[in-house]
Design a protein around this motif. Structure first.
Motif, mmCIF file in Angstrom:
data_model
loop_
_atom_site.group_PDB
_atom_site.id
_atom_site.type_symbol
_atom_site.label_atom_id
_atom_site.label_comp_id
_atom_site.label_asym_id
_atom_site.label_seq_id
_atom_site.Cartn_x
_atom_site.Cartn_y
_atom_site.Cartn_z
ATOM 1 N N LEU A 1 80.193 50.093 42.617
ATOM 2 C CA LEU A 1 81.888 49.510 42.850
ATOM 3 C C LEU A 1 82.695 48.963 41.331
ATOM 4 C CD1 LEU A 1 83.987 47.840 44.456
ATOM 5 C CD2 LEU A 1 82.799 45.847 43.327
ATOM 6 N N VAL A 2 83.539 49.529 41.614
ATOM 7 C CA VAL A 2 84.743 49.779 40.640
ATOM 8 C C VAL A 2 86.226 49.407 40.863
ATOM 9 C CG1 VAL A 2 86.418 50.550 38.651
ATOM 10 C CG2 VAL A 2 83.747 51.137 38.702
ATOM 11 N N GLU A 3 86.498 47.892 40.463
ATOM 12 C CA GLU A 3 87.941 47.979 40.431
ATOM 13 C C GLU A 3 88.571 48.274 40.386
ATOM 14 O OE1 GLU A 3 87.572 44.030 41.988
ATOM 15 O OE2 GLU A 3 86.304 43.911 43.721
ATOM 16 N N LEU A 4 89.815 49.017 40.348
ATOM 17 C CA LEU A 4 91.205 49.209 39.791
ATOM 18 C C LEU A 4 92.726 49.480 39.492
ATOM 19 C CD1 LEU A 4 90.315 51.953 37.648
ATOM 20 C CD2 LEU A 4 90.584 53.329 38.830
ATOM 21 N N HIS A 5 93.418 49.130 38.384
ATOM 22 C CA HIS A 5 94.640 48.747 38.618
ATOM 23 C C HIS A 5 95.574 49.208 39.339
ATOM 24 C CE1 HIS A 5 94.673 44.308 37.580
ATOM 25 N NE2 HIS A 5 93.971 44.171 36.561
ATOM 26 N N ALA A 6 96.400 49.307 40.104
ATOM 27 C CA ALA A 6 97.538 50.106 40.999
ATOM 28 C C ALA A 6 98.348 49.884 40.196
ATOM 29 C CB ALA A 6 97.061 49.521 42.322
ATOM 30 N N GLY A 7 99.174 51.184 40.404
ATOM 31 C CA GLY A 7 100.782 51.286 40.055
ATOM 32 C C GLY A 7 101.638 50.354 41.148
ATOM 33 N N MET A 8 102.522 49.519 40.658
ATOM 34 C CA MET A 8 103.179 49.367 42.420
ATOM 35 C C MET A 8 104.728 48.847 41.818
ATOM 36 S SD MET A 8 100.298 46.085 42.945
ATOM 37 C CE MET A 8 101.189 44.744 43.329
ATOM 38 N N LYS A 9 105.360 49.164 42.581
ATOM 39 C CA LYS A 9 106.580 49.529 42.509
ATOM 40 C C LYS A 9 107.966 49.534 43.718
ATOM 41 C CE LYS A 9 107.165 50.948 38.107
ATOM 42 N NZ LYS A 9 107.831 50.023 36.803
ATOM 43 N N VAL A 10 108.681 49.212 43.989
ATOM 44 C CA VAL A 10 110.013 48.747 44.664
ATOM 45 C C VAL A 10 110.845 50.033 44.781
ATOM 46 C CG1 VAL A 10 111.893 47.394 46.385
ATOM 47 C CG2 VAL A 10 109.369 46.479 44.988
ATOM 48 N N ASN A 11 110.266 51.127 45.963
ATOM 49 C CA ASN A 11 111.608 52.248 46.045
ATOM 50 C C ASN A 11 113.444 52.246 45.641
ATOM 51 O OD1 ASN A 11 111.344 52.406 48.266
ATOM 52 N ND2 ASN A 11 110.717 54.128 48.549
ATOM 53 N N ALA A 12 113.209 53.088 45.567
ATOM 54 C CA ALA A 12 114.753 52.905 46.144
ATOM 55 C C ALA A 12 115.308 52.750 47.229
ATOM 56 C CB ALA A 12 115.239 54.571 45.486
ATOM 57 N N GLU A 13 114.653 53.189 48.307
ATOM 58 C CA GLU A 13 114.822 51.992 49.554
ATOM 59 C C GLU A 13 114.372 51.675 49.793
ATOM 60 O OE1 GLU A 13 113.097 55.853 49.296
ATOM 61 O OE2 GLU A 13 115.437 56.279 48.743
ATOM 62 N N GLY A 14 113.789 50.430 49.120
ATOM 63 C CA GLY A 14 113.073 49.044 48.995
ATOM 64 C C GLY A 14 112.278 48.953 49.485
ATOM 65 N N ARG A 15 111.254 50.067 49.903
ATOM 66 C CA ARG A 15 109.709 50.036 50.148
ATOM 67 C C ARG A 15 109.424 49.664 49.092
ATOM 68 N NH1 ARG A 15 109.225 51.701 55.478
ATOM 69 N NH2 ARG A 15 107.372 50.221 55.420
ATOM 70 N N GLY A 16 107.628 49.273 48.709
ATOM 71 C CA GLY A 16 106.579 48.539 48.140
ATOM 72 C C GLY A 16 106.059 49.662 47.856
ATOM 73 N N VAL A 17 105.742 50.770 46.133
ATOM 74 C CA VAL A 17 105.620 52.554 46.588
ATOM 75 C C VAL A 17 104.191 52.132 45.601
ATOM 76 C CG1 VAL A 17 105.129 54.527 45.600
ATOM 77 C CG2 VAL A 17 107.285 53.164 47.757
ATOM 78 N N ALA A 18 102.421 51.876 46.353
ATOM 79 C CA ALA A 18 101.934 51.396 44.705
ATOM 80 C C ALA A 18 101.272 52.973 44.514
ATOM 81 C CB ALA A 18 100.729 50.406 45.927
ATOM 82 N N THR A 19 100.768 52.953 43.338
ATOM 83 C CA THR A 19 99.898 54.409 43.235
ATOM 84 C C THR A 19 98.555 54.213 42.324
ATOM 85 O OG1 THR A 19 100.863 54.849 40.844
ATOM 86 C CG2 THR A 19 101.674 55.892 42.873
ATOM 87 N N ILE A 20 97.370 54.897 42.731
ATOM 88 C CA ILE A 20 96.262 55.053 42.216
ATOM 89 C C ILE A 20 95.370 56.205 41.266
ATOM 90 C CG2 ILE A 20 95.281 54.994 43.806
ATOM 91 C CD1 ILE A 20 93.629 52.691 41.746
ATOM 92 N N ASP A 21 94.662 56.247 40.746
ATOM 93 C CA ASP A 21 94.327 57.729 40.382
ATOM 94 C C ASP A 21 93.486 58.028 41.106
ATOM 95 O OD1 ASP A 21 92.757 59.823 38.808
ATOM 96 O OD2 ASP A 21 92.763 58.585 36.857
ATOM 97 N N GLN A 22 93.957 59.065 41.886
ATOM 98 C CA GLN A 22 92.856 60.076 42.979
ATOM 99 C C GLN A 22 91.609 60.557 42.944
ATOM 100 O OE1 GLN A 22 93.595 60.857 46.934
ATOM 101 N NE2 GLN A 22 91.268 60.733 46.466
ATOM 102 N N GLY A 23 91.864 60.855 41.494
ATOM 103 C CA GLY A 23 90.436 61.398 41.040
ATOM 104 C C GLY A 23 89.417 60.377 40.433
#
Ligand code: ZN
Length: 396
Positions: free
Chosen positions: A207-229
């Motif tokens: 188990l590794v818990e890894l921080h996601a990047g989180m933003k609110v995009n131009a449309e006002g929706r929440g978008v989160a990213t993580i390293d797929q690799g």
């Protein structure tokens, strides 16, 4: 234990009956066996090496069950890489066969039957359990009920083969192993974990818990990213990478407060004055839960994400709006509202991601009210205990 003893006797009998081939099995001395066992981390629950065989590495072949999954193929690839690095052999020989794969609860692995697999059924964490079984003196079977167990079987064999190569020859232990972990999850977050996925997996940490990047995009929706690799590297190695949604009172960098000021907690109590100026959100506002669901949806879309961790507010700030105050009068604290929101967000995603799991992290902020937080936690949300500065306090 009785079963191990029986197999030891069987192995010794094989020494007597072996007649064919140039390389005969040799009985393993106690010292040599102890040396072998020192190489395996963690030590398997049951392991015996009554005999071993030494032969040209080029005579060893590997057979993977048909229909093997990604982790089984990774297990095979790692064994091949080991032989290649040590001797240049391609594991395509026919003098000794390493046969690996998932077997069903009856022990069927393709056309082969591995009765020893049946004892894995019902073991703790049986999806990670495995057997290694010698068949005569020319075959070693590595099998589990799930790909994760197969991967661990191959890791154990890799450990056993450390130092086993010399002059183009390999000494293979005719080991009998039954192994399973006591704890379902073993791992960490932070530190060097993100860069240590392969190292951790090699030691059967999962188990590794890894921080996601989180933003609110131009449309006002929440978008989160993580390293797929990272997720893929873990998945191939029976290690789960779980994205983290940052403490719910530290979402300054996401753009949430500017886009939806109504979600910012009301009143002086929403801000504790702690470092970094944490601010409690108002989880009586549906938008707070919607944004949480948006971020979770983003992360669930990554291949291999099965769980999402949400860190509850790190401090004790709370929203003082009328609805949140009313909830508190009913014993539903700020953190209890947060954990309920995680459950609601999971419900929102249920149709699109029916197998998605969520978990929350307790904090020093929740500590005084952990009982209320646990009472409010929906059945579909798991809990990890943590208390910064007070980790030794575990009264729950
Ligand atoms: Zn509120």
């Amino acid at each position: 234990m009785e079963r191990v003893c029986l197999l030891v006797v069987t192995g010794v009998a094989l020494l007597v009956s072996a007649t064919a081939g140039s390389a005969q099995p040799v009985k393993t001395g106690k010292q040599q066996e102890a040396l072998w066992l020192h190489r395996v981390i963690p030590l398997p629950k049951q392991i015996a090496i009554p005999a071993h065989v030494t032969l040209p590495a080029a005579e060893v072949g590997l057979r993977l069950r048909s229909g093997a999954g990604d982790a089984e193929r990774q297990a095979a690839a790692e064994l091949k890489a080991l032989f290649d690095a040590q001797t240049g052999a391609a594991l395509s020989g026919d003098g000794f066969q390493i046969h690996i794969g998932v077997a069903d609860a009856q022990g069927r692995m393709g056309a082969a039957v591995v009765p020893e697999v049946r004892q894995l059924v019902g073991l703790p964490n049986s999806e990670q359990a495995y057997v290694i079984v010698p068949v005569g003196e020319r075959k070693l079977i590595l099998a589990g009920l799930d790909e994760r167990g197969v991967y661990y079987a191959a890791r154990t064999l890799q450990d056993l083969l450390q130092g086993a190569f010399a002059d183009g020859r390999v000494t293979i232990p005719l080991a009998t192993v039954v192994d399973w972990p006591d704890m379902a999850e073993r791992g960490e977050w932070g530190g060097s974990a993100a860069g240590d996925i392969e190292w951790m997996a090699a030691r059967k940490l999962n188990l590794v818990e890894l921080h996601a990047g989180m933003k609110v995009n131009a449309e006002g929706r929440g978008v989160a990213t993580i390293d797929q690799g990272k997720i893929t590297a873990g998945r191939l190695r029976a290690l789960k990478v779980v994205p983290i949604i940052m403490h719910l009172d530290y979402l300054h960098g996401t753009g949430l407060y500017e886009r939806y000021p109504g979600v910012v907690g009301v009143g002086n109590a929403a801000r504790t004055g702690a470092g970094g100026d944490p601010v409690a959100l108002c989880f009586s506002q549906p938008k707070s839960t919607e944004m949480l669901a948006d971020w979770m949806r983003s992360l669930a879309a990554y291949e291999g994400v099965t769980d999402i961790m949400v860190w509850l507010s790190e401090y004790h700030g709370r929203c003082e709006c009328e609805a949140c105050d009313a909830a508190l009068q009913q014993g539903v604290t700020q953190h209890a509202l947060e954990v309920q929101a995680v459950g609601k967000a999971l419900d929102i995603l249920r149709e699109d991601y029916p197998r998605l799991n969520a978990r929350v992290l307790l904090t020093q902020g929740t500590y005084p009210d952990n009982d209320k937080v646990l009472a409010a936690t929906p059945d579909n949300v798991q809990v990890s205990y943590y208390c910064g500065g007070g980790r030794e306090r575990s009264t729950y």
